[in-house]
Motif scaffolding. Structure first.
Motif, PDB file in Angstrom:
ATOM      1  N   ARG A 106       0.816  -1.211   0.000  1.00  0.00           N
ATOM      2  CA  ARG A 106       0.000   0.000   0.000  1.00  0.00           C
ATOM      3  C   ARG A 106       0.855   1.270   0.000  1.00  0.00           C
ATOM      4  O   ARG A 106       0.439   2.308  -0.499  1.00  0.00           O
ATOM      5  N   ASP A 107       2.052   1.194   0.578  1.00  0.00           N
ATOM      6  CA  ASP A 107       2.899   2.383   0.663  1.00  0.00           C
ATOM      7  C   ASP A 107       4.336   1.953   0.864  1.00  0.00           C
ATOM      8  O   ASP A 107       4.608   0.896   1.455  1.00  0.00           O
ATOM      9  N   ILE A 108       5.262   2.748   0.361  1.00  0.00           N
ATOM     10  CA  ILE A 108       6.680   2.510   0.581  1.00  0.00           C
ATOM     11  C   ILE A 108       7.392   3.849   0.626  1.00  0.00           C
ATOM     12  O   ILE A 108       7.129   4.736  -0.185  1.00  0.00           O
ATOM     13  N   ARG A 109       8.275   4.001   1.609  1.00  0.00           N
ATOM     14  CA  ARG A 109       9.078   5.205   1.771  1.00  0.00           C
ATOM     15  C   ARG A 109      10.537   4.783   1.873  1.00  0.00           C
ATOM     16  O   ARG A 109      10.895   3.970   2.732  1.00  0.00           O
ATOM     17  N   ILE A 110      11.358   5.317   0.977  1.00  0.00           N
ATOM     18  CA  ILE A 110      12.762   4.936   0.916  1.00  0.00           C
ATOM     19  C   ILE A 110      13.645   6.136   1.197  1.00  0.00           C
ATOM     20  O   ILE A 110      13.460   7.211   0.615  1.00  0.00           O
ATOM     21  N   GLN A 111      14.594   5.950   2.082  1.00  0.00           N
ATOM     22  CA  GLN A 111      15.646   6.937   2.312  1.00  0.00           C
ATOM     23  C   GLN A 111      16.966   6.241   2.035  1.00  0.00           C
ATOM     24  O   GLN A 111      17.222   5.147   2.557  1.00  0.00           O
ATOM     25  N   PHE A 117      13.845   1.945   5.091  1.00  0.00           N
ATOM     26  CA  PHE A 117      12.647   1.656   4.308  1.00  0.00           C
ATOM     27  C   PHE A 117      11.451   1.576   5.249  1.00  0.00           C
ATOM     28  O   PHE A 117      11.548   1.044   6.352  1.00  0.00           O
ATOM     29  N   LYS A 118      10.313   2.079   4.795  1.00  0.00           N
ATOM     30  CA  LYS A 118       9.054   1.952   5.510  1.00  0.00           C
ATOM     31  C   LYS A 118       8.026   1.371   4.544  1.00  0.00           C
ATOM     32  O   LYS A 118       7.766   1.955   3.496  1.00  0.00           O
ATOM     33  N   LEU A 119       7.457   0.218   4.901  1.00  0.00           N
ATOM     34  CA  LEU A 119       6.481  -0.447   4.046  1.00  0.00           C
ATOM     35  C   LEU A 119       5.144  -0.571   4.762  1.00  0.00           C
ATOM     36  O   LEU A 119       5.095  -0.763   5.982  1.00  0.00           O
ATOM     37  N   SER A 120       4.073  -0.495   3.999  1.00  0.00           N
ATOM     38  CA  SER A 120       2.739  -0.789   4.517  1.00  0.00           C
ATOM     39  C   SER A 120       2.124  -1.840   3.597  1.00  0.00           C
ATOM     40  O   SER A 120       1.998  -1.617   2.389  1.00  0.00           O
ATOM     41  N   ILE A 121       1.771  -3.006   4.178  1.00  0.00           N
ATOM     42  CA  ILE A 121       1.243  -4.123   3.394  1.00  0.00           C
ATOM     43  C   ILE A 121      -0.111  -4.534   3.949  1.00  0.00           C
ATOM     44  O   ILE A 121      -0.277  -4.703   5.161  1.00  0.00           O
TER      45      ILE A 121
END
Length: 256
Positions: A106-111, A117-121
């Motif tokens: 549903r969402d991914i944030r990459i630095q 990494f931040k994932l929403s599944i």
């Protein structure tokens, strides 16, 4: 979302989270890289990552990624202090988890510097079937039994955050090595059914199953974390199978 805390958790999976591989691997053909300097890196990763889980239904042995449907876990243990509200010693063995392959990113944030990494599944339905042995108490009621268990989680949302750092291997190429991870979760409903409670006493067993159904939120606070953490290890093994075996330059090229 609830954070992972409270229970002392131990579990053993039938697969290993990736060990160091001497030879580099290419990206799987169903994954297209995103350029590290893309100003819309997150949007690119989300668009291209949405189809990845479905491709992994049967696993990917070369990348040490387990079969997802069903996902097999040898054992999940919950050991808790008897003074806690839900003081349970529970062992689930031969655990089959159905529905993992239906997960939707549903969402991914990459630095990238430093790397995190931040994932929403999102999983529409996760059904867990196992053999169980339980002894202890749930809220005000004692519980004891040994038999078959079924736990069904509806609309499960997992948040998975992790760090990574560059690691140069013997081939002189850089790879991302996973670091610490955190997981959060929430769901719209959880159904718990245990057969053969209280040595097969149907009246007591029915009463306990009804009690767990009515109070599913409170029960999930203690039973949910080890299950969610088992799923977190699966996610970690999938990510590690790619990041730790495919060179960084191939995953995040300067230009895709």
């Amino acid at each position: 979302m609830s954070t992972m805390s409270g229970a002392v958790i131990a579990f053993a999976l039938v697969f290993l989270v990736v060990s160091t591989s001497a030879a580099s691997l290419p990206l799987p053909e169903f994954i297209s890289p995103c350029a590290r300097d893309d100003p819309k890196l997150n949007e690119c990763a989300l668009e291209r990552g949405k189809t990845v889980i479905a491709h992994l239904k049967d696993g990917l042995p070369k990348y040490h990624i387990p079969r997802l449907e069903p996902l097999h876990v040898e054992e999940i243990k919950i050991n808790q202090d008897e003074k806690s509200g839900v003081g349970i010693n529970l062992v689930a063995k031969n655990v089959d988890i159905h529905g993992v392959s239906e997960g939707e990113l549903r969402d991914i944030r990459i630095q990238l510097d430093p790397t995190s990494f931040k994932l929403s599944i999102f999983f529409p339905r996760i059904e867990i079937m196992s053999k169980y042995n339980v002894n202890g108490k749930i809220l005000i009621l004692p519980i004891q039994g040994d038999g078959n268990a079924n736990i069904t989680m509806v609309n499960l949302e997992l948040g998975f955050d992790f760090t990574a750092e560059l690691n140069k291997k013997k081939d002189s190429q850089n790879y991302l090595k996973l670091g610490e991870h955190q997981i959060t979760y929430k769901m719209s409903r959880n159904y718990i059914k245990m057969d053969n409670l209280f040595n097969g006493n149907k009246a007591l067993g029915d009463r306990m199953n009804e009690f767990m159904d009515v109070n599913w939120r409170e029960v999930t606070e203690e039973l949910g974390p080890p299950i969610a953490d088992a799923l977190a290890l699966v996610i970690k093994s999938i990510i590690a199978g790619i990041l730790e075996q495919v060179p960084y330059e191939n995953i995040f090229p300067v230009k895709a």
